[in-house]
Write an enzyme that holds these catalytic residues in place. Sequence first.
Site, PDB file in Angstrom:
ATOM      1  N   HIS A  54      62.536  39.258  22.025  1.00 10.30           N
ATOM      2  CA  HIS A  54      61.570  39.990  22.849  1.00 10.30           C
ATOM      3  C   HIS A  54      60.331  39.139  23.079  1.00 10.30           C
ATOM      4  O   HIS A  54      60.181  38.094  22.471  1.00 10.30           O
ATOM      5  CB  HIS A  54      61.247  41.367  22.264  1.00 10.30           C
ATOM      6  CG  HIS A  54      60.490  41.348  20.966  1.00 10.30           C
ATOM      7  ND1 HIS A  54      61.013  40.848  19.794  1.00 10.30           N
ATOM      8  CD2 HIS A  54      59.239  41.776  20.653  1.00 10.30           C
ATOM      9  CE1 HIS A  54      60.123  40.985  18.823  1.00 10.30           C
ATOM     10  NE2 HIS A  54      59.039  41.530  19.313  1.00 10.30           N
ATOM     11  N   HIS A  56      57.059  39.280  22.545  1.00  6.36           N
ATOM     12  CA  HIS A  56      55.814  39.193  21.772  1.00  6.36           C
ATOM     13  C   HIS A  56      55.541  37.758  21.310  1.00  6.36           C
ATOM     14  O   HIS A  56      56.455  37.024  20.925  1.00  6.36           O
ATOM     15  CB  HIS A  56      55.859  40.142  20.571  1.00  6.36           C
ATOM     16  CG  HIS A  56      55.657  41.576  20.959  1.00  6.36           C
ATOM     17  ND1 HIS A  56      56.084  42.628  20.175  1.00  6.36           N
ATOM     18  CD2 HIS A  56      55.083  42.127  22.065  1.00  6.36           C
ATOM     19  CE1 HIS A  56      55.762  43.764  20.783  1.00  6.36           C
ATOM     20  NE2 HIS A  56      55.163  43.489  21.930  1.00  6.36           N
ATOM     21  N   ASP A  58      54.356  36.440  18.719  1.00  6.63           N
ATOM     22  CA  ASP A  58      54.777  35.989  17.388  1.00  6.63           C
ATOM     23  C   ASP A  58      56.288  35.752  17.312  1.00  6.63           C
ATOM     24  O   ASP A  58      56.822  35.451  16.248  1.00  6.63           O
ATOM     25  CB  ASP A  58      54.305  36.957  16.297  1.00  6.63           C
ATOM     26  CG  ASP A  58      54.882  38.349  16.438  1.00  6.63           C
ATOM     27  OD1 ASP A  58      55.035  38.822  17.583  1.00  6.63           O
ATOM     28  OD2 ASP A  58      55.196  38.969  15.402  1.00  6.63           O
ATOM     29  N   HIS A  59      56.976  35.898  18.444  1.00  8.65           N
ATOM     30  CA  HIS A  59      58.416  35.593  18.514  1.00  8.65           C
ATOM     31  C   HIS A  59      58.741  34.479  19.504  1.00  8.65           C
ATOM     32  O   HIS A  59      59.807  33.880  19.416  1.00  8.65           O
ATOM     33  CB  HIS A  59      59.210  36.865  18.854  1.00  8.65           C
ATOM     34  CG  HIS A  59      59.137  37.884  17.756  1.00  8.65           C
ATOM     35  ND1 HIS A  59      60.197  38.166  16.920  1.00  8.65           N
ATOM     36  CD2 HIS A  59      58.108  38.641  17.321  1.00  8.65           C
ATOM     37  CE1 HIS A  59      59.825  39.070  16.028  1.00  8.65           C
ATOM     38  NE2 HIS A  59      58.557  39.376  16.254  1.00  8.65           N
ATOM     39  N   HIS A 112      61.008  49.070  20.837  1.00 11.50           N
ATOM     40  CA  HIS A 112      59.816  48.326  20.419  1.00 11.50           C
ATOM     41  C   HIS A 112      59.151  47.735  21.670  1.00 11.50           C
ATOM     42  O   HIS A 112      57.942  47.847  21.855  1.00 11.50           O
ATOM     43  CB  HIS A 112      60.244  47.240  19.440  1.00 11.50           C
ATOM     44  CG  HIS A 112      59.154  46.321  18.986  1.00 11.50           C
ATOM     45  ND1 HIS A 112      58.110  46.739  18.196  1.00 11.50           N
ATOM     46  CD2 HIS A 112      58.946  44.992  19.213  1.00 11.50           C
ATOM     47  CE1 HIS A 112      57.305  45.707  17.956  1.00 11.50           C
ATOM     48  NE2 HIS A 112      57.790  44.635  18.559  1.00 11.50           N
ATOM     49  N   ASP A 129      62.284  42.835  16.186  1.00  5.77           N
ATOM     50  CA  ASP A 129      61.389  43.859  15.632  1.00  5.77           C
ATOM     51  C   ASP A 129      61.915  45.273  15.870  1.00  5.77           C
ATOM     52  O   ASP A 129      61.129  46.218  15.982  1.00  5.77           O
ATOM     53  CB  ASP A 129      59.992  43.741  16.253  1.00  5.77           C
ATOM     54  CG  ASP A 129      59.239  42.514  15.743  1.00  5.77           C
ATOM     55  OD1 ASP A 129      59.751  41.824  14.838  1.00  5.77           O
ATOM     56  OD2 ASP A 129      58.137  42.260  16.256  1.00  5.77           O
ATOM     57  N   HIS A 167      60.537  40.099  10.445  1.00 10.40           N
ATOM     58  CA  HIS A 167      59.370  40.064   9.550  1.00 10.40           C
ATOM     59  C   HIS A 167      59.749  40.402   8.111  1.00 10.40           C
ATOM     60  O   HIS A 167      60.696  41.143   7.869  1.00 10.40           O
ATOM     61  CB  HIS A 167      58.316  41.106   9.984  1.00 10.40           C
ATOM     62  CG  HIS A 167      57.640  40.796  11.275  1.00 10.40           C
ATOM     63  ND1 HIS A 167      56.445  40.112  11.348  1.00 10.40           N
ATOM     64  CD2 HIS A 167      57.987  41.072  12.555  1.00 10.40           C
ATOM     65  CE1 HIS A 167      56.069  39.994  12.616  1.00 10.40           C
ATOM     66  NE2 HIS A 167      56.996  40.571  13.379  1.00 10.40           N
TER      67      HIS A 167
HETATM   68 ZN   LIG Z   1      57.331  42.513  18.353  1.00 10.15          ZN
END
Ligand SMILES: [Zn+2]
Length: 255
Positions: A54, A56, A58-59, A112, A129, A167
């Site tokens: 996805h 985001h 942080d990915h 998400h 996530d 995570h």
């Molecule tokens: Zn995420």
Amino acid sequence: MNYEVVPLRALSDNYVWTIRDAKRAAVVDPGDARPVLDYLDREKLELVAILNTHHHADHVGGNSGLLARWKVPVFGPHDERIAQVTQRLRQGERCTIPHFGIELEVLEIPAHTRSHIAFHGAGMLYCGDTLFAAGCGRLFEGTPAQMHDALSRLMKLPDDTRVYCGHEYTVANVRFARAADPDNPALRELETKAKKLREQDLPTLPSTIAQEKATNPFVRVREPAVIASANRYAGKTLNDPVGVLAALREWKNSF
Ligand SMILES: [Zn+2]
């Protein structure tokens, strides 16, 4: 199996799951290029592919830094917010990780985010996530009904599927799960195991589908004990799994 899957830590609590053999590697959700570059250099590995679940940061934040060094395919969802994706995949479509020959099937699991996907194959699930050990992702762009549908479909995968989440949230998730499902012995066991691993600074992941069925309140929304806790939180009788999940998700947000 002539490869292994290694967790690289990135940012505060992300894992960049790295599929590797003696010479090559593919990475899932590189939120930051630095730890990946360090690892690949140290191990003398060549990158062959990037997978994104996805959009985001942080990915996907490490995509560009890795692509600057290696021109490799990037498998990801139909979402223009991830500019670097070279092969956009829909529900049921497959991709093959070059050199490894690992074929992965895509599951579209919006909740998400609206375009979140998971990769499943070779006994592995990369679920970003959406599904965490004993928890699930926040509903930024989706509904409780979508999350319930996503989790229900993931729970139909074989019990021994290894679940690689984005995570390290297990200990905190178990704390909430024990409030929602207080008499579940599998959760007590998981709590002990997860705490011990974290004390040694080891990852609690991957999980398995069987472990999630036994411990994850967000997939156990038909269990009387979980329904009772959700009812208590909501202050009313919830009579459908989606309503129970919605109450749990709201409760967890403020837990
Ligand atoms: Zn995420």
